[in-house]
Each structure stands twice: as C-alpha cells, then as structure tokens.
Design a protein around this motif. Structure first.
Motif, PDB file in Angstrom:
ATOM      1  N   GLU A   1      27.226  42.190  34.528  1.00  0.00           N
ATOM      2  CA  GLU A   1      26.979  41.136  33.535  1.00  0.00           C
ATOM      3  C   GLU A   1      27.132  39.762  34.156  1.00  0.00           C
ATOM      4  N   GLU A   2      27.986  39.641  35.174  1.00  0.00           N
ATOM      5  CA  GLU A   2      28.408  38.321  35.637  1.00  0.00           C
ATOM      6  C   GLU A   2      27.429  37.621  36.577  1.00  0.00           C
TER       7      GLU A   2
ATOM      8  N   HIS B   1      36.292  42.318  30.923  1.00  0.00           N
ATOM      9  CA  HIS B   1      35.360  43.444  30.787  1.00  0.00           C
ATOM     10  C   HIS B   1      36.086  44.784  30.897  1.00  0.00           C
TER      11      HIS B   1
ATOM     12  N   HIS C   1      37.534  33.607  33.127  1.00  0.00           N
ATOM     13  CA  HIS C   1      37.236  33.172  34.493  1.00  0.00           C
ATOM     14  C   HIS C   1      38.377  32.331  35.091  1.00  0.00           C
TER      15      HIS C   1
ATOM     16  N   CYS D   1      37.406  38.246  33.141  1.00  0.00           N
ATOM     17  CA  CYS D   1      36.561  37.999  31.964  1.00  0.00           C
ATOM     18  C   CYS D   1      36.838  39.040  30.887  1.00  0.00           C
TER      19      CYS D   1
HETATM   20 ZN   LIG Z   1      32.410  36.196  32.470  1.00  0.00          ZN
END
Ligand SMILES: [Zn+2]
Ligand SMILES: [Zn+2]
Length: 389
Positions: free
Chosen positions: A138-139, A105, A361, A103
């Motif tokens: 966060e996920e 991050h 993703h 993602c």
């Molecule tokens: Zn994500």
C-alpha cells in the motif's frame, strides 16, 4: 446483538493482539509480505474459509460464502510496513532493521483475520457473503491494489470497505467522511542545472543552489495565488540535494516534493504550475530545469450509500462520528472505489494518557491495544448489520 458481539470479540481478541505483535516484530515491505500473508492464510484456513494466496503477487483473498446469499461485500486490510526504523520501547518492536509497522497495517491485518475467525461460525446467520482481502504494497507506487484487482479480487463483489487506525481521532470511535476522503499524492522531481566552479568566483558560475532556493519559495505561491481558496491543495518540497564542498558551487542540485489534491482539475492545475514555476524561475537565474512528475494514487472517494450502510450497521456497536476531516494523505484503497462503491473508515487510535499521540509514519507511532477490539467489533457489526442480499 450486542451481547453476541461482546462474546464474539472476546473469543478472538487475544489471538488478534498476538498476531498484531507477531507481525509488528517481523515487518515486511512492499510486495515482500510473504511471512505476513502466510500467517494470515493459516488462521483463515483454520477458520474454514476458502483461501487463495498469491493474489496480486503476495496478497491473500478469503471467502466466507453464506448459503443462499447473492450479495457479497469485501473487507480490505493492507499488510506492508514502511522502510524506516521505529523509536518505541515496545517489547514487540521491529527486529528487522530499516522496516517498521509505523502505519498500523499490522493491526489492520490482525483485526481483519480476527473478524474472519469470529464470523465464520456465524455463517448461516449472516445477511451476505464476505470476502476478506489482504493486500501488499500500500505504501509505495504503483500500490498493491491494482495487482489485486487485475487478479480478480473484486469479481462478484458488490461493495468494499476499508479501515485505517487514525491518530487524529480518540480511541473509542469510528470516523467517517462522505465523498473525497484521502488525497491524490503526486511526486515532482527537478534537477536544476547551472555551471559549477569556484565558490570565490560566483560571477564565473551559474549557481543552481540560489536558483533552487528561489524555486522552493516560488512554489509556495501556487497554493496561495493559483488554487481556488475553497479547494484544498498542498505543495511541499521535501528534499533539496546538492553540493559536495564548502568552496565549490555545484553544477546541479535536485529538488523533490509532493503535491496533494482532492480534485482532478486542481491536481492538473497544480502539476502544470509546479512545472512552469520551476522551469521559468530556473531560467530567470540562468539555469535549466528538468522536471518530472509521478502521478500518485487517485483520490479516495467514499460512496454516500456505502457510508450510510456502514454507519447504520456499526453505530449500534461502536460510536460513529462524521465530525472528522478528510486527510491529505494518499491511500491506494482509492483504486477499489473506482470499480465499485467503497467506504474507508477511520478507527480512532489516540490516547494522550498513554502517550499515543503520534501520527502514522512517525517513528514513535503505535497502535493502541484498546483500539483493536473496537476495530474487530466494527467489522463484525458491519457484516452482521449489512443489507441482506
Ligand atoms: Zn502509511
Ligand atoms: Zn496506511
């Protein structure tokens, strides 16, 4: 300002890319972002910032205090990876099985550390103080933001900005949506209970597989027939589990899916209909349905004035487009926006010539090296061009 920006970005970009690669190779999931947080904290301390670790369990908060400033803005990055394997051939590919930064991050964290390092020597010239927020988890629900907020990360902060690499936008620009930007992602789970038995004698059973198939189809009528066509909603059944043999009708099956909406009232309506449709269709087939709902992150709403401040500050340095659509993805940045004015920026991360086309993703998603200097540049421009206070 642009010449200074070029120099500031050039001073830190090698370190940013090295940090992104180091984090990418060693991904951590959920709240277990200990090594990632430590990497960020070391560099933030070296830059001379006031650093607090262990915020929101494993988050990091670093302050750049500008003498005389009364206003403080926060910039937020997330640090967690996804519980999946990546399918890239990158030299810094994940070395942790079942964990991957698909993602981006890793890039969010590295770019924000780079921005902090570049801004620290400019402290006396900045228009306001800056708080750098690095959050875990966060996920996955319940998200990492609520724990960060509970530990005071927004205290004394006037507004907050977040940035996400965005594979729907070509590298080279920042996308900005005013108002609802990311959706509320709810999860539904249903167990459909029938009566199992021999597959050759279905008349002696109550088959939950057939009921489940009818439910999956009926759920698709909710968006088509119940939701106002001018509103947005998604209902996706993403898991259908049941059965152990070719000649056994199972006793029960499980359905799991996601609901995405942009308005509280629409979310309420869709959740109610998912429950009703599942229960009544199951009953029509002689089965019983047990339905549970997990309420997702709130809708991420971009404050119009925070968007204007961001666009005004960033656009001289990096092109900003408003020609970008809201996303039905969910994002726990929403929680910050419920407390103070917030804007979430999309950083273009798409380059077909390099095969960088996969969405977040996806196992072959990857960060464009060319996007990272632009992300750092946008953060620097946002701070340097922020309103004085
Ligand atoms: Zn994500
Ligand atoms: Zn993300």
């Amino acid at each position: 300002m642009i010449a200074n920006l070029d120099r500031s970005v050039a001073n830190v970009i090698d370190g940013v890319i090295a940090l992104q690669r180091a984090i990418h190779a060693d991904p951590e999931i959920g709240f277990d972002t200990v090594r990632t947080a430590a990497r960020a904290a070391v560099e933030l301390r070296q830059a001379g910032l006031e650093v607090q670790e262990g915020i929101g369990k494993t988050g990091v908060v670093a302050d750049l205090i500008v003498p005389g400033a009364t206003r403080k803005i926060a910039l937020r990055a997330d640090m967690d990876a996804l519980p999946m394997d990546e399918e890239t051939d990158l030299p810094h590919k994940s070395k942790n099985p079942g964990a991957a930064h698909q993602c981006g991050h890793d890039a969010h964290t590295a770019m924000l550390v780079g921005a902090a390092r570049a801004l620290a020597p400019l402290r006396d010239e900045l228009p306001c103080s800056v708080r750098f927020i690095f959050q875990p988890n966060e996920e996955a629900l319940p998200g990492g933001a609520p724990a960060m907020i509970a530990d005071g990360c927004l205290e004394g902060v006037d507004r907050i900005f977040g940035m996400h690499v965005w594979p729907l936008l070509d590298t080279g620009q920042i996308g900005l949506v005013t108002g609802p930007t990311m959706a509320q992602p709810d999860v539904f789970r249903a167990t459909i209970v029938g009566v199992g038995g021999h597959a050759a004698a279905p008349h002696g059973c109550v088959d939950p597989v057939v009921a489940g198939a009818a439910i999956v189809n009926a759920l698709q009528s909710i968006v088509a027939r119940n939701v106002d066509p001018l509103d947005s909603a998604v209902v996706s059944t993403t898991q259908f589990h049941g059965g152990t043999a070719d000649n056994v009708i199972p006793e029960r099956i499980q359905l799991v899916g996601t609901i995405r909406t942009f308005k509280d009232a629409v979310g309420e309506q869709v959740r109610t209909r998912v429950r009703e449709v599942t229960e009544t269709v199951a009953a029509a087939y002689g089965c019983r349905a047990e339905v549970s709902m997990q309420i997702g992150y709130p809708v991420t709403v971009n404050d119009p004035d925070a968007c204007d401040e961001a666009e005004g500050a960033i656009s001289p340095a990096v092109p900003v487009t408003r020609d970008v659509s809201p996303s039905l993805g969910g994002e726990d940045f929403a929680y910050y926006g419920q407390k103070i004015p917030a804007a979430f920026l999309f950083l273009g991360n798409r380059d077909e010539s390099q095969g960088i086309v996969h969405f977040c993703h996806h196992p072959r998603f990857r960060v464009d090296d060319a996007a990272m200097p632009l992300g750092v540049r946008a953060w620097l421009a946002l701070v340097q061009g922020a309103r004085r206070g």
